[in-house]
Design an enzyme around this catalytic site. Structure first.
Site, short mmCIF file in Angstrom:
data_model
loop_
_atom_site.label_atom_id
_atom_site.label_comp_id
_atom_site.label_asym_id
_atom_site.label_seq_id
_atom_site.Cartn_x
_atom_site.Cartn_y
_atom_site.Cartn_z
N MET A 188 -2.89 4.71 -10.68
CA MET A 188 -2.65 6.15 -11.20
C MET A 188 -3.44 6.80 -11.86
O MET A 188 -3.51 8.23 -11.63
CB MET A 188 -1.18 6.03 -11.62
CG MET A 188 0.18 7.33 -11.86
SD MET A 188 1.36 6.98 -12.67
CE MET A 188 1.13 4.68 -13.43
N PRO A 189 -4.44 6.47 -11.12
CA PRO A 189 -5.72 7.26 -12.11
C PRO A 189 -6.03 8.06 -10.82
O PRO A 189 -5.62 8.46 -9.24
CB PRO A 189 -7.12 6.53 -12.14
CG PRO A 189 -6.69 5.39 -11.94
CD PRO A 189 -5.45 5.23 -10.81
N TYR A 190 -6.83 9.59 -11.46
CA TYR A 190 -6.93 10.88 -10.57
C TYR A 190 -8.69 10.89 -10.88
O TYR A 190 -8.60 11.01 -12.32
CB TYR A 190 -5.93 12.34 -10.60
CG TYR A 190 -7.38 13.40 -10.28
CD1 TYR A 190 -6.37 13.28 -8.85
CD2 TYR A 190 -7.14 14.03 -11.10
CE1 TYR A 190 -6.98 14.01 -8.41
CE2 TYR A 190 -7.96 15.38 -10.65
CZ TYR A 190 -7.79 15.46 -8.57
OH TYR A 190 -8.31 16.53 -7.91
N VAL B 205 -6.35 8.95 -6.74
CA VAL B 205 -6.82 9.31 -6.11
C VAL B 205 -8.00 9.57 -6.34
O VAL B 205 -8.30 10.02 -7.77
CB VAL B 205 -5.54 11.35 -6.53
CG1 VAL B 205 -5.40 11.84 -5.40
CG2 VAL B 205 -4.17 10.50 -6.03
#
Lengths: 68, 68, 68, 68, 68, 68
Positions: free
Chosen positions: C1-3, C41
């Site tokens: 889920m990192p950005y 993302v």
């Protein structure tokens, strides 16, 4: 696939209010632009009032002033 | 001269893991684009799971659900 | 889920180089932190050299100077 | 109407120093670009030294090394 | 006083759609947190599809693939 | 080692004005916090007026209205 970052002053927003923001922004992107909610990411930064300025002044100082 | 910001949920990444991210991203920019590592800056934001949403839901709630 | 957000000066990075950055950063987050690549993302901002400063000077000016 | 984000390492900047940064940046935007200070927003992020890298290394490690 | 940044892929969002996003996010912050709309700022970044990655791949490539 | 991001509406800021912003912000961080200018990075984002909202309205629309 949108990414949204919300910055607010740290003044006690509850977990439920944050959930409402996340759900509301996600729905908005689905409704307005047809984005896929599954890959829509929202992050919320809560910023100390000493670290937020508007009009050249810290919010921590502005909060002390009487409203006109 | 690149600047990289990595946002992850706050779930106990260790100092060593963060060091690996910083080193890895810096090397990537050197190898792919020939950037100067000396002025390559990397910052990591660890975001509370109440403050991160995906699919319209807080990660703190998603983590409670059984995986299918 | 990192950005992850990567900012580089706009100096002709190719589509292939950008693909390498995206793949490389995603793999790094999978390998170091065990993140799910499907929701990782990466965005790349290419910044005009007039709009990037280091050491108090625009990169567009620094690039004109002979290297020592 | 500008928005400015300042990221610094968390190393004890005082409330007064942050006030100076906020006032100084706001004045700069007024003086250089004629912006309206009333809607100029400045936020300051203080980043843990384990979470900031330059030259591929954590600032928390760089600070331990003797200066040449 | 909140600040919101929305990043979307550059795929032809119209001026009217952007106006809806700005109005919708502002209303959300007013309704959920009681924020003052007059100082609520929203910016939208439209990111080239070569510069946005998910699952380790550029969106410009993902868009070419047939949906399952 | 600070990193500063300045977002302004795209309304014709000149190269010279951007240079003044970069130099001014860098000097401020040196003077207030004793930061090293050599590793102080400043980036400027110029945002289309359709993509910037305040008070729930696009700046491109606000600019059309007569001032009171």
């Amino acid at each position: 696939m949108p990414y949204v970052n919300i910055k607010i002053t740290k003044e006690g927003a509850t977990k439920e209010q944050k959930a409402e923001l996340i759900e509301g922004v996600t729905n908005l992107l689905v409704n307005v632009l047809g984005k896929n909610p599954a890959t829509t990411v929202v992050t919320i930064d809560e910023v100390d009032m000493d670290n937020w300025g508007i009009g050249g002044q810290q919010v921590s100082e502005l909060r002390k002033k009487p409203k006109p």
